[in-house]
Design an enzyme around this catalytic site. Structure first.
Site, PDB file in Angstrom:
ATOM      1  CB  THR A   1     -94.690  -8.120   7.439  1.00  0.00           C
ATOM      2  OG1 THR A   1     -93.647  -7.246   7.890  1.00  0.00           O
ATOM      3  CG2 THR A   1     -94.195  -9.547   7.394  1.00  0.00           C
TER       4      THR A   1
ATOM      5  CB  THR B   1     -84.969  -4.397   5.932  1.00  0.00           C
ATOM      6  OG1 THR B   1     -84.873  -4.871   7.279  1.00  0.00           O
ATOM      7  CG2 THR B   1     -84.072  -5.234   5.052  1.00  0.00           C
TER       8      THR B   1
ATOM      9  CG  ASN C   1     -81.947  -5.418  12.555  1.00  0.00           C
ATOM     10  OD1 ASN C   1     -83.171  -5.407  12.410  1.00  0.00           O
ATOM     11  ND2 ASN C   1     -81.196  -6.455  12.220  1.00  0.00           N
TER      12      ASN C   1
ATOM     13  CG  ASP D   1     -83.122  -6.651  16.100  1.00  0.00           C
ATOM     14  OD1 ASP D   1     -83.239  -6.091  14.997  1.00  0.00           O
ATOM     15  OD2 ASP D   1     -83.979  -7.420  16.567  1.00  0.00           O
TER      16      ASP D   1
ATOM     17  CD1 TRP E   1     -94.563  -5.372  15.288  1.00  0.00           C
ATOM     18  CD2 TRP E   1     -96.510  -4.431  14.727  1.00  0.00           C
ATOM     19  NE1 TRP E   1     -95.574  -6.196  15.722  1.00  0.00           N
ATOM     20  CE2 TRP E   1     -96.772  -5.644  15.387  1.00  0.00           C
ATOM     21  CE3 TRP E   1     -97.590  -3.660  14.285  1.00  0.00           C
ATOM     22  CZ2 TRP E   1     -98.072  -6.101  15.625  1.00  0.00           C
ATOM     23  CZ3 TRP E   1     -98.880  -4.120  14.524  1.00  0.00           C
ATOM     24  CH2 TRP E   1     -99.111  -5.327  15.174  1.00  0.00           C
TER      25      TRP E   1
ATOM     26  CB  CYS F   1     -90.913 -21.061  14.436  1.00  0.00           C
ATOM     27  SG  CYS F   1     -90.553 -20.010  13.020  1.00  0.00           S
ATOM     28  CG  HIS F   2     -91.377 -25.164  16.523  1.00  0.00           C
ATOM     29  ND1 HIS F   2     -92.670 -25.582  16.342  1.00  0.00           N
ATOM     30  CD2 HIS F   2     -90.787 -25.251  15.302  1.00  0.00           C
ATOM     31  CE1 HIS F   2     -92.862 -25.939  15.074  1.00  0.00           C
ATOM     32  NE2 HIS F   2     -91.724 -25.736  14.424  1.00  0.00           N
TER      33      HIS F   2
END
Ligand code: CA
Length: 711
Positions: free
Chosen positions: A200, A274, A294, A339, A429, A646-647
């Site tokens: 991303t 990452t 993390n 995290d 971010w 997501c939901h």
């Protein structure tokens, strides 16, 4: 625009000391005739080279690299828009984007053309004066990658170099396009697509290479950063942010050193670390700084059960930009278990500290502290918390290590624990901005605690978010802490003095998740927010001077540039991303959040208007309640485990994805099963979950969703 036109507009726009100095040395921006790309003429569209980037302050009408300059300060010398004129700022133009997910890009502007990216890794070239779309490139990322991305299908931007535009795709490709036509020049696959790596972040240019990282630490991957030749796409070097399985042999001595800080079989779950967003590059030191993420999974007790610092998780790592070789690191959170990534925006500056001029790198990572570090040596200079912190009392300056609070390691005590900052961080971010004029850094900060409890049944799985920590199962003790979570949720724009390490002013927002920041020589700070407002504040005192309705929440950072003597302030808008999705009704209590994805550009005297906000269709009545209490409870736990990210918590939409409570499919068992088990909506990003959910479980989830709809 040629050089003399550029200088004319500079005189109109810029602080004279900077602009005249830059323009007097016209020959300082020379054509790099040694480059192997043909036709090295400044007439080539988007001709940007190292010298031009190094002298970016001489042409503030452009925004040549991600953070405007290599320093990543996101400060602009332009001042036509200033604290006296900003009230006359109006919309100059807008461009509708063809996706309806969160937008996070920083546009690049070169000689009147804007290169931006949007969700699903699409790239647009737009006339920066008129807003006319010149071309768009769609790499056609398959919908399945939505479920492999922890936090949405966003993209944070491109890089421009010698007539080409470079960007990366959610499914792991790095792409070079012809800047004039949008035609593909080359494409390389930077990841193993059998694993859940996603990209991303925006690529950066360093020492003749284009550098890109990746994400996936909630999905069992091993992080790394790769540099590719700008001309050919050939790999120049790769640096792994965590060590692999020792039995496979270490890549080099650095990996062996890192492996000594891990225990157990960490490689089975990838290890994480990452580098999914932030880089900074100092061309004089030729050091490339990478921010790392993390651990995978989150809990150290699972990942590295014998303890250890787990290098290079949650670190700033300095690499030789030519070779990718390790130079130094500073680890913000040894043995991370919360995290607490350190991928957040890094700023380079030269500060006078205790009477001494220091070359520093600064970062506000997720963990709540603001770090000032010597960027030559990696020595910690200072660190103070910017938001409430309850996992550590302070950072010990002698050792450079945090002093942890007893019991903060929920995975060792096995207790449910509310920790501040949470997994969303005290800063994420969204870029901050440093103004050398005020000496302040402007931070989009958050109070956003998170409730942690070890998932004692953790096991590796083939699909979906999998971090080793329990989610908000509404019938679980975790949920009892949730109302406090809502009450604690706040966002702030902080003006922070990095030398004194103290707050100077703050502006508070209604919720925690807001936009990135821009500061300018016009004594202004710009920031968009969750409530669909873009505002300008005085940089010295935080007084709100101007605000406009963007019709949708803003996450991306504004940029500023000029064309033909007029200064523009532009921002990519569009509500979405993980917090909007996962928090459900917490962030969307009125049900009025929406995504309208656009690029908006403002100028003094701008008179364009946005079309009216579309009237939302009336929601269909919820389906009739069904299911036993035990089925609903089972469904709630399954929902929390598989669907919530997501939901939304409570099956309530955060305003971007469809509200399952009112979906016709929720009342129709076969249609619901087709979506969940057969993946009929895969192209939209909703893949089949048949590998981890069976038919009975699917029906239990549906029973829970319908119960939520009727409450
Ligand atoms: Ca993460």
């Amino acid at each position: 625009m040629n050089m003399s036109q550029r200088c004319q507009s500079l005189v109109l726009l810029v602080v004279s000391a900077i602009s005249v100095g830059g323009c007097q040395k016209e020959e300082s921006i020379e054509i790099d005739v040694s480059a192997s790309v043909t036709a090295p003429e400044r007439t080539v569209i988007a001709w940007v080279d190292a010298e031009r980037i190094a002298n970016a302050d001489a042409e503030p009408e452009n925004w040549l690299v991600h953070g405007r300059t290599n320093s990543e300060q996101r400060f602009s010398p332009l001042q036509q828009v200033n604290d006296a004129t900003v009230n006359d700022l109006g919309l100059a133009w807008y461009v509708d984007l063809d996706t309806d997910r969160g937008q996070e890009a920083t546009p690049i502007i070169v000689d009147g053309v804007m290169y931006s990216t949007s969700a699903w890794s699409k790239l647009q070239a737009v006339d920066a004066q008129t807003g006319v779309l010149k071309w768009q490139y769609d790499p056609e990322v398959p919908g399945i990658w939505n479920v492999r991305a922890c936090c949405g299908v966003q993209n944070r931007g491109a890089a421009v170099w010698k007539g080409r535009v470079y960007f990366a795709t959610l499914d792991g490709r790095l792409i070079a396009l012809d800047a004039a036509t949008g035609d593909l020049v080359w494409e390389v696959l930077t990841t193993d697509q059998a694993q859940s790596y996603t990209i991303t972040g925006a690529p950066r240019i360093a020492d003749g290479n284009i550098v890109i990282g990746n994400g996936g630490a909630e999905y069992g991957v091993r992080g790394y950063v790769t540099a590719y030749d700008l001309d050919t796409g050939e790999q120049a070097w790769r640096f792994y942010t965590v060590p692999g399985n020792p039995a496979d042999g270490f890549e080099d001595a650095t990996q062996e050193m890192a492996a000594a800080t891990w225990t157990g079989e960490w490689w089975v779950d990838g290890g994480g670390g990452t580098a999914w967003d932030s880089f900074a590059y100092d061309p004089e030191l030729n050091l490339l700084y990478i921010g790392t993420g993390n651990g995978s999974p989150w809990s150290r007790a699972i990942r590295s059960p014998g303890g250890g610092d787990n290098l290079f998780l949650a670190s700033i790592v300095a690499l030789n930009a030519a070779s990718g070789e390790y130079v130094w690191h500073y680890q913000t959170v040894p043995g991370d278990t919360w995290d607490y990534t350190a991928v957040q925006h890094m700023v380079l500056a030269d500060l006078e500290i205790d009477g001494e001029q220091r070359q520093v790198i600064m970062q506000a990572p997720k963990n709540g502290f603001y770090y000032v570090i010597d960027r030559v040596s990696g020595e910690l200079i200072s660190a103070e918390n910017i938001m409430p912190v309850n996992w550590a009392t302070h950072i010990d300056l002698e050792s450079g290590r945090p002093v942890e609070v007893d019991g903060a390691r929920y995975d060792e005590t096995l207790a449910t624990k509310k920790i501040s900052p949470g997994a969303g961080g005290a800063h994420n971010w969204q870029p901050m901005s440093y103004s050398p004029l005020t000496g302040l850094v402007y931070i989009p900060a958050k109070q956003q605690p998170f409730i942690y409890r070890l998932n004692t049944e953790y096991e590796r799985r083939s699909i979906g978010f999998n971090h080793g920590v329990n989610n908000w199962d509404p019938f679980d003790e975790v949920a009892e802490l949730a109302p406090e979570f809502g009450a604690d949720d706040q966002g702030h724009l902080l003006a922070w003095d990095p030398i004194a390490q103290e707050e100077v002013w703050r502006v508070s927002h209604s919720v925690s998740e807001n936009g990135g920041v821009l500061s300018t020589a016009g004594n202004l700070v710009f920031q968009g927010n969750a409530d669909g407002k873009l505002a300008a504040y005085t940089a010295d005192s935080g007084q709100k001077l101007w605000s406009t309705n963007t019709q949708t929440g803003v996450l991306a950072p504004p940029v500023t540039y000029a064309v033909d003597g007029e200064q523009y302030v532009a921002v990519v808008v569009g509500w979405g991303a993980v917090f909007a999705n996962a928090s459900g009704a917490l962030l969307n209590p009125e049900g009025d959040k929406r995504n309208i994805s656009r690029i908006l550009a403002y100028k003094i005297g701008g008179t364009a208007e946005l079309p009216p906000i579309p009237v939302a269709a009336a929601l269909p009545l919820p389906p009739a309640d069904f299911g036993s209490e035990s089925q609903i409870q089972a469904g709630a736990a399954l929902y929390a485990r598989n669907c919530l990210i997501c939901h939304g918590a409570g099956a309530a939409s955060g305003g971007v994805l469809p509200d399952l409570r009112h979906s016709p499919m929720s009342g129709e068992p076969s249609a619901f099963a087709q979506v969940v088990l057969e993946g009929v909506l895969e192209d939209n990003g909703m893949v089949s979950f048949a590998e981890v959910i069976n038919a009975d479980e699917t029906e239990a989830i549906r029973a829970y969703v319908v119960r939520q709809a009727n409450q």
